[in-house]
Design a protein around this motif. Structure first.
Motif, PDB file in Angstrom:
ATOM      1  N   GLY A 176       0.796  -1.218   0.000  1.00 34.06           N
ATOM      2  CA  GLY A 176       0.000   0.000   0.000  1.00 34.06           C
ATOM      3  C   GLY A 176       0.827   1.266   0.000  1.00 34.06           C
ATOM      4  N   PHE A 177       2.128   1.109  -0.014  1.00 34.32           N
ATOM      5  CA  PHE A 177       2.999   2.280  -0.042  1.00 34.32           C
ATOM      6  C   PHE A 177       3.220   2.753  -1.478  1.00 34.32           C
ATOM      7  CE2 PHE A 177       4.687   0.764   4.164  1.00 34.32           C
ATOM      8  CZ  PHE A 177       4.374   1.913   4.868  1.00 34.32           C
ATOM      9  N   ARG A 178       3.518   4.033  -1.582  1.00 32.55           N
ATOM     10  CA  ARG A 178       4.055   4.615  -2.812  1.00 32.55           C
ATOM     11  C   ARG A 178       5.337   5.345  -2.449  1.00 32.55           C
ATOM     12  NH1 ARG A 178       1.435   4.915  -7.623  1.00 32.55           N
ATOM     13  NH2 ARG A 178      -0.704   4.150  -7.674  1.00 32.55           N
ATOM     14  N   ILE A 179       6.343   5.134  -3.277  1.00 33.38           N
ATOM     15  CA  ILE A 179       7.620   5.782  -3.006  1.00 33.38           C
ATOM     16  C   ILE A 179       7.584   7.213  -3.523  1.00 33.38           C
ATOM     17  CG2 ILE A 179       8.630   4.844  -5.119  1.00 33.38           C
ATOM     18  CD1 ILE A 179      11.317   4.777  -3.584  1.00 33.38           C
ATOM     19  N   LEU A 180       7.859   8.140  -2.651  1.00 32.49           N
ATOM     20  CA  LEU A 180       7.803   9.562  -2.986  1.00 32.49           C
ATOM     21  C   LEU A 180       9.160  10.097  -3.403  1.00 32.49           C
ATOM     22  CD1 LEU A 180       5.711  11.840  -3.039  1.00 32.49           C
ATOM     23  CD2 LEU A 180       6.404  12.431  -0.720  1.00 32.49           C
ATOM     24  N   ALA A 181      10.205   9.635  -2.736  1.00 31.75           N
ATOM     25  CA  ALA A 181      11.556  10.080  -3.072  1.00 31.75           C
ATOM     26  C   ALA A 181      12.532   9.047  -2.547  1.00 31.75           C
ATOM     27  CB  ALA A 181      11.856  11.452  -2.484  1.00 31.75           C
ATOM     28  N   LYS A 182      13.747   9.129  -3.095  1.00 35.90           N
ATOM     29  CA  LYS A 182      14.809   8.185  -2.702  1.00 35.90           C
ATOM     30  C   LYS A 182      16.111   8.955  -2.562  1.00 35.90           C
ATOM     31  CE  LYS A 182      17.095   4.243  -2.298  1.00 35.90           C
ATOM     32  NZ  LYS A 182      18.424   4.857  -2.037  1.00 35.90           N
ATOM     33  N   SER A 183      16.702   8.845  -1.392  1.00 36.71           N
ATOM     34  CA  SER A 183      18.013   9.420  -1.148  1.00 36.71           C
ATOM     35  C   SER A 183      19.041   8.289  -1.158  1.00 36.71           C
ATOM     36  CB  SER A 183      18.024  10.171   0.188  1.00 36.71           C
ATOM     37  OG  SER A 183      18.016   9.261   1.264  1.00 36.71           O
ATOM     38  N   PRO A 184      20.311   8.608  -1.092  1.00 42.51           N
ATOM     39  CA  PRO A 184      21.298   7.514  -1.075  1.00 42.51           C
ATOM     40  C   PRO A 184      21.161   6.553   0.088  1.00 42.51           C
ATOM     41  CG  PRO A 184      22.368   9.594  -1.650  1.00 42.51           C
ATOM     42  CD  PRO A 184      20.962   9.924  -1.247  1.00 42.51           C
ATOM     43  N   SER A 185      20.501   6.945   1.177  1.00 41.07           N
ATOM     44  CA  SER A 185      20.430   6.072   2.355  1.00 41.07           C
ATOM     45  C   SER A 185      19.020   5.847   2.869  1.00 41.07           C
ATOM     46  CB  SER A 185      21.270   6.664   3.493  1.00 41.07           C
ATOM     47  OG  SER A 185      20.798   7.967   3.830  1.00 41.07           O
ATOM     48  N   ARG A 186      17.987   6.432   2.218  1.00 38.14           N
ATOM     49  CA  ARG A 186      16.627   6.305   2.747  1.00 38.14           C
ATOM     50  C   ARG A 186      15.619   6.195   1.615  1.00 38.14           C
ATOM     51  NH1 ARG A 186      19.048  10.471   5.540  1.00 38.14           N
ATOM     52  NH2 ARG A 186      19.421  10.117   7.769  1.00 38.14           N
ATOM     53  N   PHE A 187      14.493   5.543   1.944  1.00 39.99           N
ATOM     54  CA  PHE A 187      13.293   5.563   1.126  1.00 39.99           C
ATOM     55  C   PHE A 187      12.258   6.433   1.840  1.00 39.99           C
ATOM     56  CE2 PHE A 187      15.201   1.502  -0.089  1.00 39.99           C
ATOM     57  CZ  PHE A 187      15.103   1.550  -1.475  1.00 39.99           C
ATOM     58  N   TYR A 188      11.640   7.333   1.095  1.00 45.91           N
ATOM     59  CA  TYR A 188      10.562   8.162   1.644  1.00 45.91           C
ATOM     60  C   TYR A 188       9.257   7.664   1.042  1.00 45.91           C
ATOM     61  CZ  TYR A 188      14.273  11.258   3.235  1.00 45.91           C
ATOM     62  OH  TYR A 188      15.385  11.776   3.855  1.00 45.91           O
ATOM     63  N   LEU A 189       8.412   7.097   1.904  1.00 49.65           N
ATOM     64  CA  LEU A 189       7.192   6.434   1.462  1.00 49.65           C
ATOM     65  C   LEU A 189       5.973   7.148   2.018  1.00 49.65           C
ATOM     66  CD1 LEU A 189       8.308   2.754   2.215  1.00 49.65           C
ATOM     67  CD2 LEU A 189       8.604   4.028   0.086  1.00 49.65           C
ATOM     68  N   VAL A 190       4.852   7.052   1.283  1.00 49.77           N
ATOM     69  CA  VAL A 190       3.552   7.555   1.728  1.00 49.77           C
ATOM     70  C   VAL A 190       2.503   6.521   1.346  1.00 49.77           C
ATOM     71  CG1 VAL A 190       4.110  10.012   1.616  1.00 49.77           C
ATOM     72  CG2 VAL A 190       3.297   8.825  -0.433  1.00 49.77           C
TER      73      VAL A 190
END
Length: 333
Positions: free
Chosen positions: A294-308
């Motif tokens: 149920g997640f959508r990935i909003l952004a990706k950094s070199p060390s993290r996933f930002y999900l909503v």
């Protein structure tokens, strides 16, 4: 009687002429110019000097596009709670994103500037007719007084707008102060232009000193106009970035680069996102036994996933997942 032969007269030696100006030479145009007064022509410009005429304005434009792109991007991701500096976008990304921030305000300012120049130019031509010197002086005084009044009125609102509750929230509060200052600076600068172009014969030393002061005032007004417009465009970039983030969240993250994400974790993930389906796959699927859909990935950094969550919400709830050995993420369109 033999005739006596005439005696030969001694020849007079030519006198030496004192040194004088060098002989004149004739140019192809037919003018005679003394050689001593000729000055060497200007040296041809080098390639670097010619390139500077192009690269210097281009560098300024590129710097402005980068700044407005940064402002737009920071405001967009700040709405979701993501620090844009953590995403490490390249310079090209900020320059490309600046198109969304500068197109409309630049078009609007160009149209308004053209209209103001046409009106003021028509006024100046009507007042330049001989016999209207008195009317020209009155209009110059009125424009200068009105322009300075708008600048003085706009500056308090410009800096202390949060303390003025009468201004409503929204576009009026954000852009009215800087546009009022810009309009006042434009009117005052046109008054300076009309004063300097007044018809007169033989200005004295006092008049030249006064003209220098008027020129200095005109330069300050141009600087004030430039800073006001720069501040207005920066505010528009920030407002447009935040508005784009709100629209993207209201659409449920269905448009744009926001793929679906299935998260497999070796440890339980604590979150507050709505409608996320959790399933424990058991020890047979170790080490990634905990599944989250149920997640959508909003952004990706070199060390993290930002999900909503995929659910439409007025304020998204961000879930930050580390990109390390404890998590595996599957993406799908």
């Amino acid at each position: 009687m033999p005739t006596p032969e005439p005696q030969e007269q001694p020849r007079e030696q030519p006198r030496e002429q004192p040194p004088g100006p060098e002989p004149a030479r004739t140019e192809p145009t037919g003018r005679t110019v003394p050689t001593a007064h000729l000055e060497p022509g200007p040296k041809p410009e080098s390639f670097l000097e010619k390139a500077a005429y192009i690269t210097a304005p281009a560098t300024v434009v590129l710097g402005l596009l980068y700044y407005f792109g940064c402002t737009y991007t920071d405001a967009y991701y700040d709405y979701f709670g993501i620090p844009a500096s953590d995403l490490q976008f390249p310079v090209q990304t900020y320059v490309v994103k600046s198109a969304n921030a500068v197109f409309f305000p630049l078009w609007f300012l160009l149209v308004c500037g053209l209209a103001v120049l046409l009106v003021l130019g028509w006024t100046g031509r009507r007042l330049a007719v001989p016999g209207r010197e008195a009317a020209r002086r009155r209009v110059t005084g009125w424009l200068l007084a009105l322009g300075l009044l708008l600048v003085l009125v706009g500056f308090p609102v410009f800096f202390w707008e949060d303390r003025l509750p009468k201004l409503p929230q929204g576009w009026l509060r954000d852009f009215a102060p800087c546009l009022i200052v810009a309009l006042g600076a434009t009117l005052a600068f046109f008054a300076v232009h009309m004063h300097l172009n007044r018809g007169r014969a033989g200005p004295g030393p006092q008049d030249r000193t006064g003209d220098r002061l008027w020129l200095t005032a005109g330069a300050l007004l141009i600087g004030l106009l430039t800073m006001s417009l720069f501040f207005a465009m920066a505010r528009y970039a920030a407002t447009a970035g935040k508005a784009e983030g709100i629209r993207f969240a209201e659409r449920g993250y269905t448009k744009g680069s926001s793929p679906r994400a299935v998260v497999y974790s070796s440890v339980p993930i604590t979150h507050h996102a709505a409608r996320i389906r959790f399933k424990d796959l058991g020890r047979a699927r170790a080490p990634y036994r905990y599944q989250y859909r149920g997640f959508r990935i909003l952004a990706k950094s070199p060390s993290r996933f930002y999900l909503v969550s995929y659910v439409k919400t007025s304020k998204p709830q961000l879930v930050v997942v580390p990109d390390d050995g404890t998590v595996r993420v599957e993406l799908s369109p």
